[in-house]
Design an enzyme around this catalytic site. Structure first.
Site, PDB file in Angstrom:
ATOM      1  N   ARG A  47       0.857  -1.182   0.000  1.00 37.93           N
ATOM      2  CA  ARG A  47       0.000   0.000   0.000  1.00 37.93           C
ATOM      3  C   ARG A  47       0.895   1.234   0.000  1.00 37.93           C
ATOM      4  O   ARG A  47       2.108   1.126   0.154  1.00 37.93           O
ATOM      5  CB  ARG A  47      -1.002   0.014   1.176  1.00 37.93           C
ATOM      6  CG  ARG A  47      -0.658  -0.725   2.420  1.00 37.93           C
ATOM      7  CD  ARG A  47       0.461  -0.155   3.230  1.00 37.93           C
ATOM      8  NE  ARG A  47       0.314   1.275   3.463  1.00 37.93           N
ATOM      9  CZ  ARG A  47       1.318   2.094   3.654  1.00 37.93           C
ATOM     10  NH1 ARG A  47       2.564   1.651   3.623  1.00 37.93           N
ATOM     11  NH2 ARG A  47       1.108   3.382   3.877  1.00 37.93           N
ATOM     12  N   GLY A  48       0.265   2.376  -0.221  1.00 32.53           N
ATOM     13  CA  GLY A  48       1.025   3.601  -0.437  1.00 32.53           C
ATOM     14  C   GLY A  48       1.107   3.863  -1.929  1.00 32.53           C
ATOM     15  O   GLY A  48       1.498   2.980  -2.711  1.00 32.53           O
ATOM     16  N   ALA A  49       0.732   5.056  -2.352  1.00 28.60           N
ATOM     17  CA  ALA A  49       0.556   5.330  -3.781  1.00 28.60           C
ATOM     18  C   ALA A  49       1.791   4.997  -4.626  1.00 28.60           C
ATOM     19  O   ALA A  49       1.669   4.309  -5.642  1.00 28.60           O
ATOM     20  CB  ALA A  49       0.132   6.789  -3.975  1.00 28.60           C
ATOM     21  N   ARG A  89      -7.834  -0.772  -7.423  1.00 27.95           N
ATOM     22  CA  ARG A  89      -8.164   0.204  -6.383  1.00 27.95           C
ATOM     23  C   ARG A  89      -8.449   1.539  -7.056  1.00 27.95           C
ATOM     24  O   ARG A  89      -7.739   1.921  -7.990  1.00 27.95           O
ATOM     25  CB  ARG A  89      -7.021   0.349  -5.362  1.00 27.95           C
ATOM     26  CG  ARG A  89      -6.814  -0.902  -4.511  1.00 27.95           C
ATOM     27  CD  ARG A  89      -5.840  -0.648  -3.367  1.00 27.95           C
ATOM     28  NE  ARG A  89      -6.412   0.259  -2.385  1.00 27.95           N
ATOM     29  CZ  ARG A  89      -5.753   0.692  -1.303  1.00 27.95           C
ATOM     30  NH1 ARG A  89      -4.495   0.301  -1.099  1.00 27.95           N
ATOM     31  NH2 ARG A  89      -6.329   1.507  -0.444  1.00 27.95           N
ATOM     32  N   GLN A 196      -1.838   2.151  10.085  1.00 27.11           N
ATOM     33  CA  GLN A 196      -0.575   2.252   9.356  1.00 27.11           C
ATOM     34  C   GLN A 196       0.466   3.064  10.113  1.00 27.11           C
ATOM     35  O   GLN A 196       1.661   2.797  10.006  1.00 27.11           O
ATOM     36  CB  GLN A 196      -0.806   2.880   7.975  1.00 27.11           C
ATOM     37  CG  GLN A 196      -1.645   2.044   7.022  1.00 27.11           C
ATOM     38  CD  GLN A 196      -3.090   2.490   7.004  1.00 27.11           C
ATOM     39  OE1 GLN A 196      -3.654   2.814   8.054  1.00 27.11           O
ATOM     40  NE2 GLN A 196      -3.711   2.514   5.840  1.00 27.11           N
ATOM     41  N   ASP A 237      -2.291  10.124  -1.961  1.00 30.60           N
ATOM     42  CA  ASP A 237      -2.609   9.126  -2.978  1.00 30.60           C
ATOM     43  C   ASP A 237      -3.007   9.780  -4.288  1.00 30.60           C
ATOM     44  O   ASP A 237      -2.925   9.156  -5.343  1.00 30.60           O
ATOM     45  CB  ASP A 237      -3.731   8.219  -2.481  1.00 30.60           C
ATOM     46  CG  ASP A 237      -3.226   7.249  -1.427  1.00 30.60           C
ATOM     47  OD1 ASP A 237      -3.015   6.074  -1.765  1.00 30.60           O
ATOM     48  OD2 ASP A 237      -3.023   7.661  -0.269  1.00 30.60           O
ATOM     49  N   ASN A 247      -5.616  11.930   0.786  1.00 32.31           N
ATOM     50  CA  ASN A 247      -4.733  11.064   1.567  1.00 32.31           C
ATOM     51  C   ASN A 247      -5.589  10.242   2.528  1.00 32.31           C
ATOM     52  O   ASN A 247      -6.818  10.339   2.544  1.00 32.31           O
ATOM     53  CB  ASN A 247      -3.697  11.909   2.318  1.00 32.31           C
ATOM     54  CG  ASN A 247      -2.569  11.072   2.889  1.00 32.31           C
ATOM     55  OD1 ASN A 247      -1.979  10.257   2.179  1.00 32.31           O
ATOM     56  ND2 ASN A 247      -2.254  11.249   4.162  1.00 32.31           N
ATOM     57  N   LYS A 248      -4.953   9.430   3.329  1.00 34.44           N
ATOM     58  CA  LYS A 248      -5.640   8.538   4.250  1.00 34.44           C
ATOM     59  C   LYS A 248      -6.666   9.283   5.097  1.00 34.44           C
ATOM     60  O   LYS A 248      -6.434  10.407   5.528  1.00 34.44           O
ATOM     61  CB  LYS A 248      -4.604   7.849   5.157  1.00 34.44           C
ATOM     62  CG  LYS A 248      -5.166   6.816   6.110  1.00 34.44           C
ATOM     63  CD  LYS A 248      -5.992   5.745   5.411  1.00 34.44           C
ATOM     64  CE  LYS A 248      -5.217   4.995   4.354  1.00 34.44           C
ATOM     65  NZ  LYS A 248      -6.059   3.984   3.650  1.00 34.44           N
TER      66      LYS A 248
END
Length: 350
Positions: A47-49, A89, A196, A237, A247-248
């Site tokens: 995960r993570g762009a 995604r 995270q 992201d 973002n998250k």
């Protein structure tokens, strides 16, 4: 920390450190098929762009390898596999960028055999992999210059080495400041529901000997009020054409609080995370994930059976709350519509 994404020529596979089990154990997940790649993306093995983009690039190559063993028109089969990866995604623009990049190469190659195309694709995936680390180091250099000696930097989610091919974006800024001889420390928001920050940011900073404390997400206001936070640096992201940063989930709230307490709020991301085709954060599709991530911690259920939950994975932070967007090409400042436009005029290839 770069070993968490590895291409194995011997196995002809992508080997990923399974981030679902960190920090308690280090398991590895092997991807040989399109289904493996998509599973790894959806359940957040990776995960993570930027890391998603690197994984998707290798995934296109592996999709081609898979098509070699299929009956029928290989071009149609391969297009279907690429669509599957592209749609794994919805929010991170880096995934779409990687698939588009491989499609561009295919189109420009013209009449080419699948074997020759895959050789070109594998080389390009390796370039994207190495290039991502180099971009993060430059983000760290430019962002590190914005940090001051003794700063305590708050971050939300994990935008470190684990979210990229290595070094990190937001945590790259931390590492950049340290590389410049500055003593800085980090407050890692735990980042419910997938934790995270508590699991991954704390893991990699502690492993590298960088001072870090974990805070409950809902402690931000008090920590800022007490003067314990000097800067906020987060990843993204997707950044839209007007400078909104997606973002998250929870990032928007942190930005609002930082504005309230006059704390600079920075976003760190490579240029290809900027989506110039989407004007604002309100236009970005927000992933609605499995409710079990909210209702359960491990196998233990928290809310009563039958109670519904929200599990929106991201939120857009409006550009007016962002002090600067740190890229590998330099720092962008408001008005972002203009600075982003100039960035792509000066560096059209991204």
């Amino acid at each position: 920390m770069t070993e968490h994404i590895q291409y194995s020529a011997e196995k002809d596979a992508l080997i990923l450190l399974d981030q679902r089990f960190l920090p308690n154990r280090e398991d590895w997940f092997e991807c040989k098929t399109t289904d493996d790649i998509c599973f790894a993306l959806v359940v957040m093995v990776v995960r993570g762009a930027p890391a998603i983009g690197v994984t998707a690039a290798y995934g296109c190559y592996l999709a081609g390898r898979e098509v070699q063993g299929m009956d029928g028109d290989w071009t149609a089969n391969l297009e279907a596999k690429l669509d599957q990866i592209h749609d794994a995604r919805p929010t991170a623009v880096n995934l779409r960028w990687a698939v588009r990049e491989m499609r561009r190469i295919w189109k420009e190659a013209g009449d080419i055999s699948l074997e020759d195309l895959l050789a070109i694709w594998l080389d390009r995936a390796k370039e994207i992999h190495v290039g991502d680390i180099e971009m993060c180091e430059l983000i760290g250099k430019f962002g590190g210059e914005l940090m001051d000696e003794g700063d305590t930097i708050m971050t939300h989610c994990n935008a470190g080495a684990l979210a990229t091919a290595g070094y990190g974006t937001a945590l790259g800024v931390v590492r950049g400041a340290i590389d410049q001889g500055k003593k800085v420390s980090v407050i890692a928001n735990e980042t419910r529901p997938f934790l995270q920050g508590a699991r991954l940011t704390a893991y990699e900073l502690h492993k590298d000997g960088i001072p870090v404390k974990v805070a409950c997400d809902n402690a931000c206001a008090l920590l800022m009020k007490r003067g314990l936070v000097d800067k906020v640096v987060v990843g993204a992201d997707r950044i839209t054409a007007n400078g909104d940063a997606v973002n998250k989930i929870g990032t928007f709230g942190v930005a609002v609080l930082a504005d309230r307490f006059n704390i600079p709020f920075y976003v760190a991301a490579p240029q290809y995370t900027i989506d110039t085709e989407t004007f604002s954060g309100d236009d970005v599709p927000i992933e609605d994930r499995d409710p079990k991530e909210v209702t359960h911690i491990g196998d233990h259920r928290i809310p009563p059976e039958g109670v519904e939950v929200y599990n929106l994975a991201f939120d857009p932070t409006p550009n007016e709350l962002i002090a600067g967007i740190i890229t590998e090409k330099g720092v962008l400042y408001p008005p972002y519509t203009e600075s982003i436009k100039k960035l792509f005029e000066d560096y059209p290839e991204g």
